[in-house]
Design a protein around this motif. Structure first.
Motif, PDB file in Angstrom:
ATOM      1  N   ILE A  76       0.827  -1.205   0.000  1.00 27.22           N
ATOM      2  CA  ILE A  76       0.000   0.000   0.000  1.00 27.22           C
ATOM      3  C   ILE A  76       0.864   1.259   0.000  1.00 27.22           C
ATOM      4  O   ILE A  76       0.569   2.226  -0.688  1.00 27.22           O
ATOM      5  CB  ILE A  76      -0.919   0.045   1.247  1.00 27.22           C
ATOM      6  N   TYR A  77       1.930   1.225   0.797  1.00 25.30           N
ATOM      7  CA  TYR A  77       2.752   2.415   1.023  1.00 25.30           C
ATOM      8  C   TYR A  77       4.192   2.171   0.573  1.00 25.30           C
ATOM      9  O   TYR A  77       4.956   1.483   1.248  1.00 25.30           O
ATOM     10  CB  TYR A  77       2.721   2.796   2.504  1.00 25.30           C
ATOM     11  N   PRO A  78       4.590   2.761  -0.555  1.00 21.98           N
ATOM     12  CA  PRO A  78       5.906   2.489  -1.125  1.00 21.98           C
ATOM     13  C   PRO A  78       7.089   2.964  -0.274  1.00 21.98           C
ATOM     14  O   PRO A  78       8.190   2.423  -0.404  1.00 21.98           O
ATOM     15  CB  PRO A  78       5.882   3.220  -2.467  1.00 21.98           C
ATOM     16  N   HIS A  79       6.876   3.933   0.619  1.00 19.27           N
ATOM     17  CA  HIS A  79       7.999   4.453   1.411  1.00 19.27           C
ATOM     18  C   HIS A  79       8.032   3.908   2.841  1.00 19.27           C
ATOM     19  O   HIS A  79       8.901   4.270   3.630  1.00 19.27           O
ATOM     20  CB  HIS A  79       7.948   5.984   1.459  1.00 19.27           C
ATOM     21  N   ALA A  80       7.092   3.044   3.176  1.00 21.25           N
ATOM     22  CA  ALA A  80       6.959   2.578   4.559  1.00 21.25           C
ATOM     23  C   ALA A  80       8.190   1.801   5.038  1.00 21.25           C
ATOM     24  O   ALA A  80       8.678   2.020   6.151  1.00 21.25           O
ATOM     25  CB  ALA A  80       5.707   1.722   4.704  1.00 21.25           C
ATOM     26  N   GLN A  81       8.684   0.904   4.205  1.00 23.61           N
ATOM     27  CA  GLN A  81       9.840   0.080   4.589  1.00 23.61           C
ATOM     28  C   GLN A  81      11.079   0.952   4.786  1.00 23.61           C
ATOM     29  O   GLN A  81      11.806   0.807   5.762  1.00 23.61           O
ATOM     30  CB  GLN A  81      10.092  -0.969   3.496  1.00 23.61           C
ATOM     31  N   ARG A  82      11.295   1.883   3.867  1.00 20.35           N
ATOM     32  CA  ARG A  82      12.454   2.772   3.961  1.00 20.35           C
ATOM     33  C   ARG A  82      12.352   3.635   5.216  1.00 20.35           C
ATOM     34  O   ARG A  82      13.345   3.854   5.913  1.00 20.35           O
ATOM     35  CB  ARG A  82      12.520   3.639   2.699  1.00 20.35           C
ATOM     36  N   ALA A  83      11.154   4.122   5.500  1.00 25.25           N
ATOM     37  CA  ALA A  83      10.964   4.948   6.695  1.00 25.25           C
ATOM     38  C   ALA A  83      11.289   4.150   7.962  1.00 25.25           C
ATOM     39  O   ALA A  83      11.901   4.683   8.893  1.00 25.25           O
ATOM     40  CB  ALA A  83       9.538   5.489   6.752  1.00 25.25           C
ATOM     41  N   ALA A  84      10.891   2.882   7.995  1.00 30.04           N
ATOM     42  CA  ALA A  84      11.226   2.034   9.148  1.00 30.04           C
ATOM     43  C   ALA A  84      12.743   1.877   9.271  1.00 30.04           C
ATOM     44  O   ALA A  84      13.295   1.925  10.374  1.00 30.04           O
ATOM     45  CB  ALA A  84      10.547   0.671   9.017  1.00 30.04           C
ATOM     46  N   GLN A 108       3.758  12.641   4.480  1.00 36.53           N
ATOM     47  CA  GLN A 108       3.551  12.931   3.052  1.00 36.53           C
ATOM     48  C   GLN A 108       4.876  13.161   2.334  1.00 36.53           C
ATOM     49  O   GLN A 108       4.920  13.236   1.109  1.00 36.53           O
ATOM     50  CB  GLN A 108       2.667  14.184   2.877  1.00 36.53           C
ATOM     51  N   ARG A 109       5.957  13.270   3.116  1.00 41.64           N
ATOM     52  CA  ARG A 109       7.278  13.548   2.535  1.00 41.64           C
ATOM     53  C   ARG A 109       8.296  12.531   3.069  1.00 41.64           C
ATOM     54  O   ARG A 109       9.088  12.837   3.954  1.00 41.64           O
ATOM     55  CB  ARG A 109       7.705  14.979   2.875  1.00 41.64           C
ATOM     56  N   LEU A 110       8.249  11.323   2.512  1.00 41.10           N
ATOM     57  CA  LEU A 110       9.152  10.257   2.968  1.00 41.10           C
ATOM     58  C   LEU A 110      10.108   9.802   1.874  1.00 41.10           C
ATOM     59  O   LEU A 110      10.680   8.718   1.951  1.00 41.10           O
ATOM     60  CB  LEU A 110       8.328   9.064   3.495  1.00 41.10           C
ATOM     61  N   GLU A 111      10.301  10.629   0.851  1.00 47.28           N
ATOM     62  CA  GLU A 111      11.281  10.285  -0.180  1.00 47.28           C
ATOM     63  C   GLU A 111      12.686  10.477   0.401  1.00 47.28           C
ATOM     64  O   GLU A 111      12.885  11.187   1.397  1.00 47.28           O
ATOM     65  CB  GLU A 111      11.095  11.167  -1.425  1.00 47.28           C
ATOM     66  N   ASN A 112      13.681   9.857  -0.238  1.00 53.19           N
ATOM     67  CA  ASN A 112      15.040   9.818   0.306  1.00 53.19           C
ATOM     68  C   ASN A 112      15.608  11.183   0.683  1.00 53.19           C
ATOM     69  O   ASN A 112      16.230  11.329   1.727  1.00 53.19           O
ATOM     70  CB  ASN A 112      15.984   9.111  -0.674  1.00 53.19           C
ATOM     71  N   GLY A 113      15.423  12.197  -0.167  1.00 54.70           N
ATOM     72  CA  GLY A 113      15.971  13.523   0.137  1.00 54.70           C
ATOM     73  C   GLY A 113      15.448  14.073   1.452  1.00 54.70           C
ATOM     74  O   GLY A 113      16.201  14.641   2.248  1.00 54.70           O
ATOM     75  N   TYR A 114      14.167  13.901   1.679  1.00 52.55           N
ATOM     76  CA  TYR A 114      13.570  14.365   2.933  1.00 52.55           C
ATOM     77  C   TYR A 114      14.117  13.580   4.121  1.00 52.55           C
ATOM     78  O   TYR A 114      14.364  14.143   5.189  1.00 52.55           O
ATOM     79  CB  TYR A 114      12.045  14.227   2.899  1.00 52.55           C
ATOM     80  N   LEU A 115      14.286  12.280   3.938  1.00 47.70           N
ATOM     81  CA  LEU A 115      14.756  11.432   5.036  1.00 47.70           C
ATOM     82  C   LEU A 115      16.144  11.864   5.504  1.00 47.70           C
ATOM     83  O   LEU A 115      16.420  11.913   6.704  1.00 47.70           O
ATOM     84  CB  LEU A 115      14.742   9.964   4.609  1.00 47.70           C
ATOM     85  N   VAL A 116      17.002  12.197   4.547  1.00 50.41           N
ATOM     86  CA  VAL A 116      18.346  12.679   4.889  1.00 50.41           C
ATOM     87  C   VAL A 116      18.243  14.035   5.596  1.00 50.41           C
ATOM     88  O   VAL A 116      18.954  14.294   6.575  1.00 50.41           O
ATOM     89  CB  VAL A 116      19.240  12.769   3.634  1.00 50.41           C
ATOM     90  N   GLU A 117      17.327  14.869   5.122  1.00 50.79           N
ATOM     91  CA  GLU A 117      17.111  16.177   5.753  1.00 50.79           C
ATOM     92  C   GLU A 117      16.675  15.998   7.210  1.00 50.79           C
ATOM     93  O   GLU A 117      17.167  16.697   8.101  1.00 50.79           O
ATOM     94  CB  GLU A 117      16.029  16.918   4.964  1.00 50.79           C
ATOM     95  N   TYR A 118      15.757  15.057   7.464  1.00 51.32           N
ATOM     96  CA  TYR A 118      15.308  14.817   8.837  1.00 51.32           C
ATOM     97  C   TYR A 118      16.475  14.342   9.705  1.00 51.32           C
ATOM     98  O   TYR A 118      16.615  14.779  10.852  1.00 51.32           O
ATOM     99  CB  TYR A 118      14.186  13.768   8.880  1.00 51.32           C
ATOM    100  N   ALA A 119      17.290  13.449   9.165  1.00 53.66           N
ATOM    101  CA  ALA A 119      18.450  12.945   9.909  1.00 53.66           C
ATOM    102  C   ALA A 119      19.401  14.094  10.230  1.00 53.66           C
ATOM    103  O   ALA A 119      19.926  14.187  11.349  1.00 53.66           O
ATOM    104  CB  ALA A 119      19.156  11.862   9.100  1.00 53.66           C
ATOM    105  N   ASN A 120      19.604  14.957   9.255  1.00 52.26           N
ATOM    106  CA  ASN A 120      20.479  16.114   9.452  1.00 52.26           C
ATOM    107  C   ASN A 120      19.909  17.044  10.520  1.00 52.26           C
ATOM    108  O   ASN A 120      20.639  17.521  11.394  1.00 52.26           O
ATOM    109  CB  ASN A 120      20.669  16.850   8.124  1.00 52.26           C
ATOM    110  N   ASP A 121      18.588  17.269  10.475  1.00 55.24           N
ATOM    111  CA  ASP A 121      17.933  18.139  11.461  1.00 55.24           C
ATOM    112  C   ASP A 121      18.085  17.587  12.881  1.00 55.24           C
ATOM    113  O   ASP A 121      18.124  18.355  13.846  1.00 55.24           O
ATOM    114  CB  ASP A 121      16.442  18.302  11.147  1.00 55.24           C
ATOM    115  N   LEU A 122      18.153  16.267  13.002  1.00 61.70           N
ATOM    116  CA  LEU A 122      18.314  15.642  14.325  1.00 61.70           C
ATOM    117  C   LEU A 122      19.778  15.560  14.754  1.00 61.70           C
ATOM    118  O   LEU A 122      20.088  15.056  15.833  1.00 61.70           O
ATOM    119  CB  LEU A 122      17.700  14.231  14.326  1.00 61.70           C
ATOM    120  N   GLY A 123      20.673  16.031  13.882  1.00 62.91           N
ATOM    121  CA  GLY A 123      22.090  16.030  14.227  1.00 62.91           C
ATOM    122  C   GLY A 123      22.753  14.673  14.121  1.00 62.91           C
ATOM    123  O   GLY A 123      23.761  14.411  14.778  1.00 62.91           O
ATOM    124  N   LEU A 124      22.197  13.800  13.294  1.00 63.75           N
ATOM    125  CA  LEU A 124      22.785  12.468  13.146  1.00 63.75           C
ATOM    126  C   LEU A 124      24.063  12.530  12.324  1.00 63.75           C
ATOM    127  O   LEU A 124      24.272  13.451  11.542  1.00 63.75           O
ATOM    128  CB  LEU A 124      21.781  11.521  12.471  1.00 63.75           C
TER     129      LEU A 124
END
Length: 185
Positions: A76-84, A108-124
């Motif tokens: 159903i959700y193409p980005h669910a596995q990557r988000a996990a 609504q924004r779980l594509e790879n670019g956003y995921l890296v942005e979230y990681a960066n925002d968390l200081g990972l």
């Protein structure tokens, strides 16, 4: 409602291997199987967070233990596995819950670019984060959660267990809080 779901029990007991908020010895132990891209999972996650906060304020921090397990619905959700996988990669750097909040808030924004942005925002550590994602380091853990869910009768997310029993009521504050309070006695 007397379908077989009403009789289902959690077959993989909560443990220190889980992502836990609270203590395993709490009066109420909630185990939620969720999908980061599923809107209902996000709604239930936010509902549980609010209820947990309210009950902890009323009865103490050790009253509710909340555990989140992965149940990505990839058909159903193409980005669910990557988000996990992203949540697990963040967890490896001590930020599982902050990343979980971020993923549910921005589902609504779980594509790879956003995921890296979230990681960066968390200081990972981004190189480490990207390496773990590219090598799928955390896929086994996610698959273990899925398998445990399936063993416990989970077919779709969200699914919730209260003190080991499947919750089949409505997803609202009143019914969920009533079920949690009843389970604590």
């Amino acid at each position: 409602m007397s379908d077989d779901r009403s009789q289902s029990s959690l077959l993989v007991p909560p443990s220190t291997q889980d992502w836990i908020q609270g203590v395993l010895s709490a009066k109420v132990v909630l185990v939620m199987y969720g999908d980061y891209q599923d809107p209902r999972s996000a709604d239930v996650y936010k509902l549980i967070k609010a209820i947990k906060q309210e009950l902890s304020a009323a009865f103490g921090e050790d009253y509710v233990c909340f555990i989140l397990r992965h149940f990505p619905q990839t058909k159903i959700y193409p980005h669910a596995q990557r988000a996990a996988q992203v949540a697990e990669a963040a967890a490896a750097q001590g930020e599982f819950w902050l990343m979980t909040d971020t993923l549910f808030d921005h589902q609504q924004r779980l594509e790879n670019g956003y995921l890296v942005e979230y990681a960066n925002d968390l200081g990972l550590d981004i190189p480490q984060f990207l390496k773990e994602l590219s090598k799928q380091v955390h896929i086994d853990r996610i698959n273990e959660d899925i398998e445990g869910g399936i063993q416990s009768g989970v077919t779709t997310a969200p699914a919730l267990f209260i003190n080991g029993r499947r919750y089949i009521g409505h997803w609202n504050t009143t019914e969920l809080m009533t079920a949690m309070t009843a389970a604590s006695h």
